[in-house]
Design an enzyme around this catalytic site. Structure first.
Site, PDB file in Angstrom:
ATOM      1  CE  LYS A 162      -0.977  -0.299   4.935  1.00  0.00           C
ATOM      2  NZ  LYS A 162      -0.145   0.766   5.473  1.00  0.00           N
TER       3      LYS A 162
ATOM      4  NE  ARG B  83      -1.796   0.596  12.036  1.00  0.00           N
ATOM      5  CZ  ARG B  83      -0.890   0.943  11.125  1.00  0.00           C
ATOM      6  NH1 ARG B  83      -1.014   2.070  10.462  1.00  0.00           N
ATOM      7  NH2 ARG B  83       0.133   0.161  10.883  1.00  0.00           N
TER       8      ARG B  83
ATOM      9  NE  ARG C 265       8.520  -3.325   5.278  1.00  0.00           N
ATOM     10  CZ  ARG C 265       7.270  -3.019   5.614  1.00  0.00           C
ATOM     11  NH1 ARG C 265       6.505  -2.373   4.780  1.00  0.00           N
ATOM     12  NH2 ARG C 265       6.782  -3.370   6.785  1.00  0.00           N
TER      13      ARG C 265
ATOM     14  NE  ARG D 287       8.762  -0.556   8.855  1.00  0.00           N
ATOM     15  CZ  ARG D 287       7.521  -0.252   8.514  1.00  0.00           C
ATOM     16  NH1 ARG D 287       7.251   0.222   7.331  1.00  0.00           N
ATOM     17  NH2 ARG D 287       6.544  -0.422   9.371  1.00  0.00           N
TER      18      ARG D 287
ATOM     19  NE  ARG E 261       4.288  -3.546  11.742  1.00  0.00           N
ATOM     20  CZ  ARG E 261       5.242  -3.866  10.862  1.00  0.00           C
ATOM     21  NH1 ARG E 261       6.212  -4.699  11.217  1.00  0.00           N
ATOM     22  NH2 ARG E 261       5.227  -3.372   9.664  1.00  0.00           N
TER      23      ARG E 261
HETATM   24  P1  AMP Z   1       2.912   1.570   9.378  1.00  0.00           P
HETATM   25  O1  AMP Z   1       4.094   2.084   8.640  1.00  0.00           O
HETATM   26  O2  AMP Z   1       1.600   2.122   8.853  1.00  0.00           O
HETATM   27  O3  AMP Z   1       2.876   0.061   9.456  1.00  0.00           O
HETATM   28  O4  AMP Z   1       3.032   2.105  10.870  1.00  0.00           O
HETATM   29  C1  AMP Z   1       4.137   1.763  11.678  1.00  0.00           C
HETATM   30  C2  AMP Z   1       3.754   1.871  13.150  1.00  0.00           C
HETATM   31  O5  AMP Z   1       3.362   3.238  13.441  1.00  0.00           O
HETATM   32  C3  AMP Z   1       2.567   1.030  13.576  1.00  0.00           C
HETATM   33  O6  AMP Z   1       2.915  -0.311  13.862  1.00  0.00           O
HETATM   34  C4  AMP Z   1       2.098   1.795  14.808  1.00  0.00           C
HETATM   35  O7  AMP Z   1       2.956   1.560  15.903  1.00  0.00           O
HETATM   36  C5  AMP Z   1       2.285   3.238  14.389  1.00  0.00           C
HETATM   37  N1  AMP Z   1       1.078   3.765  13.720  1.00  0.00           N
HETATM   38  C6  AMP Z   1       0.950   4.130  12.407  1.00  0.00           C
HETATM   39  N2  AMP Z   1      -0.287   4.554  12.136  1.00  0.00           N
HETATM   40  C7  AMP Z   1      -0.987   4.461  13.295  1.00  0.00           C
HETATM   41  C8  AMP Z   1      -2.329   4.730  13.667  1.00  0.00           C
HETATM   42  N3  AMP Z   1      -3.233   5.177  12.762  1.00  0.00           N
HETATM   43  N4  AMP Z   1      -2.689   4.523  14.958  1.00  0.00           N
HETATM   44  C9  AMP Z   1      -1.810   4.081  15.859  1.00  0.00           C
HETATM   45  N5  AMP Z   1      -0.532   3.778  15.589  1.00  0.00           N
HETATM   46  C10 AMP Z   1      -0.108   3.955  14.311  1.00  0.00           C
END
Ligand code: AMP
Length: 201
Positions: free
Chosen positions: A18, A93, A132, A138, A149
């Site tokens: 995405k 989310r 990745r 990461r 996750r």
């Molecule tokens: P992502 O890159 O979208 O997978 O986000 C990485 C991490 O950022 C997630 O595992 C959460 O710890 C935090 N995070 C990102 N977006 C949100 C959200 N909308 N609500 C809460 N935590 C978030």
């Protein structure tokens, strides 16, 4: 033809692609990507107060609080470049965050135009994240954090698609295929809603 408004959300499990597809759509429509994950990572990298607050939480694969994340998104969407469109990646989310976003957009007489769901089987997601992890290193790409996750995605994030589904704005896209094929599928689904990008016309 330029679309008057292009307010999109892209949703999919970790490793669904995405992020990559979001950038392509945003470029074509001339709108900014608002990725909460990217904003958190940039803050962590730069050692800001926000970064210090969220570092451990994100490294574990847990969610940052709805309040903190909501404030961050409100601020970002209030910037000039997001006035007539944006592509949200990673927010909302969960159902509570959908409520916060509805409230914010409703106050501005705005609404999401389309929710793009990238559907990818769990096994494929895990394979892609593992790849990745090798390439990018990461902090939250450890096996434990990945599993957490994906669980949070299935338990908390997937249900938001029901909420948006009732509104008739969800396009479920098969996320398995080449990058270009998937991009084409997304553009076709948006075009069917009358949402056409200048660069894609
Ligand atoms: P992502 O890159 O979208 O997978 O986000 C990485 C991490 O950022 C997630 O595992 C959460 O710890 C935090 N995070 C990102 N977006 C949100 C959200 N909308 N609500 C809460 N935590 C978030």
């Amino acid at each position: 033809m330029t679309t008057a408004s292009a307010r999109f959300l892209i949703v999919g499990p970790q490793g669904s692609g995405k992020g990559t597809q979001g950038v392509r759509i945003a470029e074509a429509f001339g709108i900014p990507v608002v990725s909460t994950g990217d904003i958190f990572r940039a803050n962590i990298k730069n050692g800001t107060e926000l970064g210090k607050k969220v570092q451990e939480i994100t490294a574990r694969g847990d969610l940052v609080s709805d309040e903190l994340t909501g404030d961050l998104v409100r601020d970002r969407l209030s910037e000039d470049d997001a006035a007539s469109g944006f592509l949200l990646d990673g927010y909302p989310r969960n159902r509570a965050q959908v409520g916060h976003l509805d409230e914010f957009l409703g106050d501005r007489d705005e609404a999401l135009d389309a929710v793009i769901e990238l559907a990818v089987p769990r096994e494929e997601s895990i394979e892609r994240i593992a790849l990745r992890a090798q390439q990018q290193g990461r902090e939250d790409d450890t096996p434990e954090a990945i599993a957490k996750r994906l669980d949070i995605y299935e338990r908390e994030t997937a249900p938001i698609l029901e909420v948006y589904g009732v509104r008739g704005i969800v396009d479920t896209i098969d996320g398995v295929g080449s990058l270009d094929e998937i991009t084409e599928r997304i553009f076709a689904a948006l075009a069917a809603r009358g949402l056409t990008a200048t660069a894609n016309a």
